[in-house]
Design an enzyme around this catalytic site. Sequence first.
Site, PDB file in Angstrom:
ATOM      1  N   TRP A 155      -4.369  -1.795  84.557  1.00 37.50           N
ATOM      2  CA  TRP A 155      -4.651  -3.039  83.829  1.00 37.50           C
ATOM      3  C   TRP A 155      -6.135  -3.368  83.745  1.00 37.50           C
ATOM      4  O   TRP A 155      -6.521  -4.278  83.016  1.00 37.50           O
ATOM      5  CB  TRP A 155      -3.929  -4.212  84.516  1.00 37.50           C
ATOM      6  N   ASN A 156      -6.976  -2.689  84.515  1.00 40.00           N
ATOM      7  CA  ASN A 156      -8.367  -3.169  84.574  1.00 40.00           C
ATOM      8  C   ASN A 156      -9.174  -2.865  83.308  1.00 40.00           C
ATOM      9  O   ASN A 156     -10.080  -3.603  82.950  1.00 40.00           O
ATOM     10  CB  ASN A 156      -9.089  -2.690  85.839  1.00 40.00           C
ATOM     11  N   LYS A 179       2.767   4.950  78.952  1.00 40.35           N
ATOM     12  CA  LYS A 179       3.304   3.779  79.644  1.00 40.35           C
ATOM     13  C   LYS A 179       2.120   2.913  80.038  1.00 40.35           C
ATOM     14  O   LYS A 179       1.373   3.227  80.963  1.00 40.35           O
ATOM     15  CB  LYS A 179       4.080   4.179  80.918  1.00 40.35           C
ATOM     16  N   PRO A 180       1.905   1.824  79.296  1.00 39.58           N
ATOM     17  CA  PRO A 180       0.756   0.967  79.614  1.00 39.58           C
ATOM     18  C   PRO A 180       1.071   0.114  80.841  1.00 39.58           C
ATOM     19  O   PRO A 180       2.230   0.038  81.264  1.00 39.58           O
ATOM     20  CB  PRO A 180       0.632   0.100  78.359  1.00 39.58           C
ATOM     21  N   GLY A 233      -4.891   5.201  88.263  1.00 40.18           N
ATOM     22  CA  GLY A 233      -4.343   4.128  89.088  1.00 40.18           C
ATOM     23  C   GLY A 233      -4.615   4.412  90.553  1.00 40.18           C
ATOM     24  O   GLY A 233      -5.563   5.129  90.897  1.00 40.18           O
ATOM     25  N   SER A 234      -3.740   3.889  91.397  1.00 36.98           N
ATOM     26  CA  SER A 234      -3.980   3.992  92.832  1.00 36.98           C
ATOM     27  C   SER A 234      -3.665   5.392  93.357  1.00 36.98           C
ATOM     28  O   SER A 234      -2.854   6.125  92.790  1.00 36.98           O
ATOM     29  CB  SER A 234      -3.115   2.961  93.556  1.00 36.98           C
ATOM     30  N   GLU A 255      -6.891  10.124  87.947  1.00 37.65           N
ATOM     31  CA  GLU A 255      -8.101   9.329  88.216  1.00 37.65           C
ATOM     32  C   GLU A 255      -7.665   8.247  89.178  1.00 37.65           C
ATOM     33  O   GLU A 255      -7.024   7.279  88.778  1.00 37.65           O
ATOM     34  CB  GLU A 255      -8.625   8.680  86.927  1.00 37.65           C
ATOM     35  N   LEU A 256      -7.999   8.422  90.454  1.00 39.57           N
ATOM     36  CA  LEU A 256      -7.418   7.546  91.477  1.00 39.57           C
ATOM     37  C   LEU A 256      -8.470   6.608  92.080  1.00 39.57           C
ATOM     38  O   LEU A 256      -9.525   6.414  91.510  1.00 39.57           O
ATOM     39  CB  LEU A 256      -6.738   8.411  92.533  1.00 39.57           C
ATOM     40  N   CYS A 289     -12.679   1.031  89.421  1.00 40.87           N
ATOM     41  CA  CYS A 289     -12.583   2.053  90.464  1.00 40.87           C
ATOM     42  C   CYS A 289     -13.936   2.660  90.792  1.00 40.87           C
ATOM     43  O   CYS A 289     -14.093   3.314  91.816  1.00 40.87           O
ATOM     44  CB  CYS A 289     -11.579   3.127  90.072  1.00 40.87           C
ATOM     45  N   GLU A 387     -10.617  -0.521  99.339  1.00 47.38           N
ATOM     46  CA  GLU A 387     -11.246  -0.804  98.048  1.00 47.38           C
ATOM     47  C   GLU A 387     -11.091  -2.310  97.806  1.00 47.38           C
ATOM     48  O   GLU A 387      -9.969  -2.810  97.707  1.00 47.38           O
ATOM     49  CB  GLU A 387     -10.512   0.006  96.973  1.00 47.38           C
TER      50      GLU A 387
HETATM   51  P1  ADP Z   1      -3.257  -0.691  90.225  1.00 49.47           P
HETATM   52  O1  ADP Z   1      -3.659  -1.104  91.587  1.00 49.47           O
HETATM   53  O2  ADP Z   1      -4.367  -0.325  89.321  1.00 49.47           O
HETATM   54  O3  ADP Z   1      -2.245  -1.581  89.595  1.00 49.47           O
HETATM   55  P2  ADP Z   1      -1.117   1.223  90.372  1.00 49.47           P
HETATM   56  O4  ADP Z   1      -1.230   2.632  90.789  1.00 49.47           O
HETATM   57  O5  ADP Z   1      -0.162   0.347  91.093  1.00 49.47           O
HETATM   58  O6  ADP Z   1      -2.594   0.708  90.477  1.00 49.47           O
HETATM   59  O7  ADP Z   1      -0.784   1.103  88.833  1.00 49.47           O
HETATM   60  C1  ADP Z   1      -1.327   1.947  87.857  1.00 49.47           C
HETATM   61  C2  ADP Z   1      -0.254   2.286  86.857  1.00 49.47           C
HETATM   62  O8  ADP Z   1       0.777   2.991  87.549  1.00 49.47           O
HETATM   63  C3  ADP Z   1       0.419   1.083  86.220  1.00 49.47           C
HETATM   64  O9  ADP Z   1       0.716   1.393  84.877  1.00 49.47           O
HETATM   65  C4  ADP Z   1       1.682   0.929  87.033  1.00 49.47           C
HETATM   66  O10 ADP Z   1       2.725   0.299  86.310  1.00 49.47           O
HETATM   67  C5  ADP Z   1       2.033   2.378  87.298  1.00 49.47           C
HETATM   68  N1  ADP Z   1       2.910   2.621  88.456  1.00 49.47           N
HETATM   69  C6  ADP Z   1       3.049   1.893  89.575  1.00 49.47           C
HETATM   70  N2  ADP Z   1       3.956   2.452  90.405  1.00 49.47           N
HETATM   71  C7  ADP Z   1       4.412   3.577  89.782  1.00 49.47           C
HETATM   72  C8  ADP Z   1       5.365   4.595  90.120  1.00 49.47           C
HETATM   73  N3  ADP Z   1       6.018   4.603  91.270  1.00 49.47           N
HETATM   74  N4  ADP Z   1       5.562   5.605  89.220  1.00 49.47           N
HETATM   75  C9  ADP Z   1       4.867   5.635  88.066  1.00 49.47           C
HETATM   76  N5  ADP Z   1       3.968   4.697  87.701  1.00 49.47           N
HETATM   77  C10 ADP Z   1       3.741   3.687  88.539  1.00 49.47           C
END
Ligand code: ADP
Length: 485
Positions: A155-156, A179-180, A233-234, A255-256, A289, A387
């Site tokens: 979302w950032n 998948k946004p 994402g994370s 990209e974590l 990030c 972080e």
């Molecule tokens: P952030 O801290 O940036 O929200 P996330 O890793 O939780 O980091 O989210 C990044 C993306 O990953 C979002 O689109 C979120 O919906 C998606 N996401 C979260 N959990 C899962 C999962 N178990 N499998 C696939 N996608 C996921």
Amino acid sequence: MSAHSMSSLTKSDCFIEGHWVPTEKRFNVTNPATGEVLAEVADADDELTQRAINVAETALAKWRKKTARERAVLLRKWYQSMMDNKQALGELMSAEQGKPIPEAVGEVEYGASFVDWFAGEAERINGDILPLTDSSKRVLVTKEPVGVCAAITPWNFPNAMITRKIAPALAAGCTIVVKPPQLTPLSSLALAQLASEVGIPDGVINIIPTSDAKTVGKRLATSPQVRKLSFTGSTGVGKILMQQCSEHVSKVSLELGGNAPFLVFDDADIEQAAEQLIACKFRNGGQTCVSANRVLVQESVAEKFTQAIVSKVKALKVGPGTEEGVDLGPLIDQDAVDKVQRLVLSAKSDGATIEAGGSVMTELGDLFYAPTVVSGVTDDMDITKEEIFGPVIAINTFETEEEGIKKANDTPFGLASYFAAKDTSRIFRVSEALEYGMVGVNTGGISHAYNPFGGIKESGIGREGSKYGIDEYLELKTVTLGGLE
Ligand code: ADP
């Protein structure tokens, strides 16, 4: 084509095969500055995800056969449409994400720059002809699209994180299912609308918002039809997806998370370093990030640097993204605020000093956190190890260059790093010693469509942007010709 207004770009259904597909179940997208519901968005499930994958597979056959020139022309039209609509796209992004409108418009330009860049790269997907020791043979090496791709984004940066994936995928001849993020899907749906208007064929881009990331993510990662997953994402979720992708040995780009150090050495231009840190740290309210997370200052200049930082931080203006002159908007949600507050308070109780900020600005709303400076931070504090993802500068110190580098590298992450120094030998020494995918020297700005962006260690796999970014969406094919006379 005339420019759209923000409301005409606000779409709320899934985008599959060029159609807006509603679902019965919906979820709310809210404005973090006001709590206002912006849209009730369609909620894709497993079945709809499979449908989008099937559509992308069908569209692949035609899209990959288009000439590079045809793909480039369409991408350039899409780029131009984003630029023509940057104000409306920026306003929409600011509404769903919170960043100030000028910053959001800046992200749209940045996001669009990837589309422009990869339009160019589409026409530079070249191969090789290799000589062999056997003169009756030749080897052709060609590059082919990987196939159907999937993207999962955070979302950032609701626009740029998407274009960084869609643009190289399409340039390479792949189709994609995106998948946004649940919190900010509107920017991606608006991009799909523009893509459709400029003639990107149905099924090439499909967008499936969902409140069930786990199910949709698993389908995308484990489908044998999807040959590549690109995730931002994370680290925790990245590890899950990497495991799931192992089922069919699908390619992954990840990209974590990061834990970026920002080192200030005794030979640095202190004023310039302070300015660069402020720009780096407070972009998007610290929710990036590559945001400097651990500020490491050489003892002899720590006092001077801290003073320079504090006076600049106190001058920052916080408010809703729609207000003029605002530097920082709200944080994305209550969890983000709670995390920042926890880290600041635990640093304080462990002996750190709050030099500025340190609390929620309740007069503005629940999600506005004051730009904060904490000094006297040590290596064992949570604020050092986690972080922060918020507007907090945490200042730690070091004595020698060697100690500074050691502290900087003391993390499982390896995305971005920064340092300020003037001595040329030191600049080479330190940039070579830092175990990071990216190093900013005397600058806090390292992201550009021309640059390879990505991390090492637990910060990820692969690079986005640059001439290397398209390789993530291509496979090499080796054709050996024999019997030549
Ligand atoms: P952030 O801290 O940036 O929200 P996330 O890793 O939780 O980091 O989210 C990044 C993306 O990953 C979002 O689109 C979120 O919906 C998606 N996401 C979260 N959990 C899962 C999962 N178990 N499998 C696939 N996608 C996921």
